[in-house]
Design an enzyme around this catalytic site. Structure first.
Site, short mmCIF file in Angstrom:
data_model
loop_
_atom_site.label_atom_id
_atom_site.label_comp_id
_atom_site.label_asym_id
_atom_site.label_seq_id
_atom_site.Cartn_x
_atom_site.Cartn_y
_atom_site.Cartn_z
N HIS A 22 3.36 23.51 -16.73
CA HIS A 22 2.10 23.19 -16.06
C HIS A 22 1.38 22.07 -16.82
CE1 HIS A 22 -2.15 24.04 -14.76
NE2 HIS A 22 -1.54 24.21 -13.61
N SER A 63 11.53 35.48 -7.73
CA SER A 63 10.42 34.55 -7.63
C SER A 63 9.80 34.63 -6.24
CB SER A 63 10.95 33.13 -7.87
OG SER A 63 9.88 32.22 -7.88
C1 LIG Z 1 -1.73 28.09 -12.13
C2 LIG Z 1 -0.98 27.82 -13.38
C3 LIG Z 1 -1.66 27.54 -14.57
C4 LIG Z 1 -3.13 27.34 -14.61
O1 LIG Z 1 -3.82 28.50 -14.42
P1 LIG Z 1 -5.35 28.43 -13.98
O2 LIG Z 1 -5.75 29.86 -14.03
O3 LIG Z 1 -5.38 27.81 -12.63
O4 LIG Z 1 -6.06 27.59 -15.00
C5 LIG Z 1 -0.92 27.42 -15.72
N1 LIG Z 1 0.40 27.54 -15.70
C6 LIG Z 1 1.10 27.78 -14.59
C7 LIG Z 1 2.58 27.92 -14.67
C8 LIG Z 1 0.42 27.92 -13.38
O5 LIG Z 1 1.12 28.15 -12.26
#
Ligand SMILES: *Cc1c(COP(=O)(O)O)cnc(C)c1O
Length: 398
Positions: A133, A339
Site C-alpha cells: 500500500h 481472498s
Molecule cells: C486500505 C489499506 C491500507 C490503508 O488503511 P486505511 O485504514 O485506509 O488508512 C493499508 N494497507 C492496505 C493493504 C490497505 O488495503
C-alpha cells in the site's frame, strides 16, 4: 459538489433550513451510494445503533491505552479489551509481551510501526513489495528511511527470490520488512514464513530486523479461515514484530479507524528513550477517538469469533461465485486463494462510477465484503457482461 441545495439562498434562508436540507440531501445520496458499493473493502453492514447514544459525548482516549489520563470521558479499558481480542486472533501468546492501540486508520498503524522499527534499529533500510500500500513508502518518506521495492509475482504476492536478492545486497544493514496480508489491488497474501526464512538464510538475525505485517483488510479475515496455509496466517508465532488492520474494513465501523499490535519491548524503548518528559507518550496522536474504540468493541463483542468465521466463509464463497460467473463468459479474472478481491478488466467509466470500483491501469477490482450479497453481484455481472467483449481483450494481469 456544491453542498447546499440550489433552491436555498444562503443569504435568505435560516441556518436551520439550510442545515436540514443539506443533511437530507447528503443522507439520500449516502443511502443510494451504499447500495451499489463494490470497490472498497468496507463492511457496510454494521450496526451503529447501540453506540449512537454516545454522539453527545467527547470521548477522548488521551495517551497510552494502558495508562489512561485524568480526562474522565474516556474508554481506555474498552480499548484494552479490543486489543486483547485482536491479540488472540493474531496469536500473541502472552498478552503482557505485547502492546496495542486503536488509532485513526490502517495508515497510522503502518506509520507508527515503521517509526518504532526505526527507533529500534537505528539506520535501517525498509523493504516492501511493489504491491504494498502507498502508505508504506509514504511512511518511509516521512521518517526519512531509505526504501527499496521488491518484485511481486503476477498474483501480487512478494517474490521470495526477488526478496532474497534485495536482502542479500543489503546484508550488512538492519532491515525493516513490510509485508502485506491482503494487497490493496489484488488481495494477495505475502508468505510471511518464507520471507522470514529468507532473512534467516541471508543472516539478518532477529536483532537486526523488524517485520511488520500490513493487514488492513485480511488480517481480520485469514485468522477465521479453516484450513489456511500457515505461512500466510497473520500470526505473531512467525516471530514478527507488528500487525496493523483497519477498523472500518472487515470489522465494520461508521468511522475510519485502525488497530496496531506490536511487541511491547519496542514501545518500552520509545517510551523511555524518546519521550523523557512523558513515559506514556506512546502513540502518534495525542487525542484519540473513543467513539471508534466503542464501535470496534461493539462489533467484536457482538459478532464473536463465530461471526467473523461466518463472514470469512460466506465472502470467500461469494467471491468464488463472482469470479466463476465472469470466467464462464471468458472474462479473465484473478482471485487469490482465501481472498475477497476479484480483479477483472476495467469496464466503462459508467460502471466504474456506478459501482465505485477502484482501478489500476487496465484492471479494476470488486471486493466481496459481507454487505455485497448475491443480488448486487448478479446485477454487476449482468451489467459487465452486457458491455463485454467491448472491453479491451488485452492481456490484463501482467
Ligand atoms: C486500505 C489499506 C491500507 C490503508 O488503511 P486505511 O485504514 O485506509 O488508512 C493499508 N494497507 C492496505 C493493504 C490497505 O488495503
Amino acid at each position: 459538489m456544491k453542498l447546499t441545495c440550489d433552491i436555498l439562498d444562503t443569504r435568505l434562508s435560516k441556518p436551520d433550513v439550510i442545515i436540514d436540507a443539506t443533511l437530507d440531501r447528503l443522507r439520500n445520496k449516502f443511502v443510494d451510494r451504499r447500495k451499489k458499493h463494490l470497490g472498497y473493502p468496507y463492511n457496510l453492514d454494521f450496526d451503529a445503533e447501540p453506540i449512537s447514544q454516545f454522539g453527545e459525548f467527547l470521548i477522548n482516549n488521551l495517551g497510552d491505552p494502558y495508562v489512561g489520563s485524568h480526562y474522565g470521558t474516556e474508554v481506555s479499558c474498552v480499548e484494552r479489551d479490543v486489543v486483547d481480542w485482536i491479540m488472540r486472533a493474531w496469536e500473541c501468546g502472552d498478552p503482557e509481551e505485547y502492546w496495542g492501540a486503536v488509532g485513526a486508520s490502517g495508515t497510522e498503524g503502518n506509520l507508527w510501526a515503521i517509526y518504532l522499527a526505526r527507533e529500534t534499529l537505528g539506520n535501517p533500510v525498509l523493504v516492501h513489495s511493489k504491491e504494498a500500500h502507498y502508505s508504506v513508502p509514504k511512511a518511509a518518506k516521512i521518517l526519512r528511511i531509505e526504501a527499496l521495492t521488491c518484485e511481486a509475482d503476477h498474483t501480487g504476492a512478494i517474490c521470495p527470490d526477488a526478496l532474497r536478492e534485495v536482502i542479500q545486497a543489503n546484508r550488512h544493514r538492519c532491515v525493516i520488512l513490510a509485508l502485506t496480508c491482503g494487497t490493496t489491488m489484488k488481495g494477495a497474501h505475502d508468505d510471511i514464513a518464507s520471507c522470514i526464512s529468507v532473512l534467516d538464510q541471508v543472516g539478518i538475525d532477529p536483532s537486526r530486523r523488524f517485520v511488520h505485517v500490513d493487514g488492513a483488510l485480511n488480517a481480520m479475515v485469514l485468522p477465521f479461515v479453516d484450513g489456511l496455509p500457515s505461512g500466510i496466517r497473520p500470526s505473531f508465532r512467525h516471530g514478527i514484530d507488528s500487525i496493523s488492520t483497519s477498523g472500518h474494513k472487515m470489522i465494520g465501523t461508521p468511522m475510519p479507524c485502525g488497530v496496531l499490535v506490536v511487541r511491547r519491548e519496542h514501545v518500552r524503548r520509545v517510551a523511555s528513550t524518546v519521550s523523557y518528559l512523558r513515559s506514556d507518550d506512546t502513540t502518534l496522536m495525542g487525542s484519540r477517538n473513543g467513539h471508534a474504540v466503542l464501535a470496534i468493541w461493539n462489533r467484536l463483542t457482538r459478532l464473536g469469533i463465530a461471526g467473523f468465521r461466518h463472514f470469512a466463509r460466506t465472502c470467500i464463497e461469494r467471491a468464488d461465485g463472482f469470479a466463476g460467473a465472469l470466467r464462464s463468459e471468458s472474462v479473465p479474472v484473478l482471485l487469490n486463494p482465501c481472498s475477497l478481491t476479484v480483479v477483472f478488466p476495467k469496464p466503462s467509466e459508467r460502471l466504474v462510477n456506478e459501482y465505485q470500483l477502484a482501478c489500476h491501469g487496465n484492471c479494476a477490482h470488486a471486493i466481496v465484503m459481507p454487505n455485497v450479497k448475491a443480488d448486487l453481484i448478479d446485477r454487476f455481472v449482468g451489467d459487465f457482461i452486457a458491455e463485454w467483449p467491448c472491453n479491451s481483450r488485452q492481456k490484463v494481469f501482467s
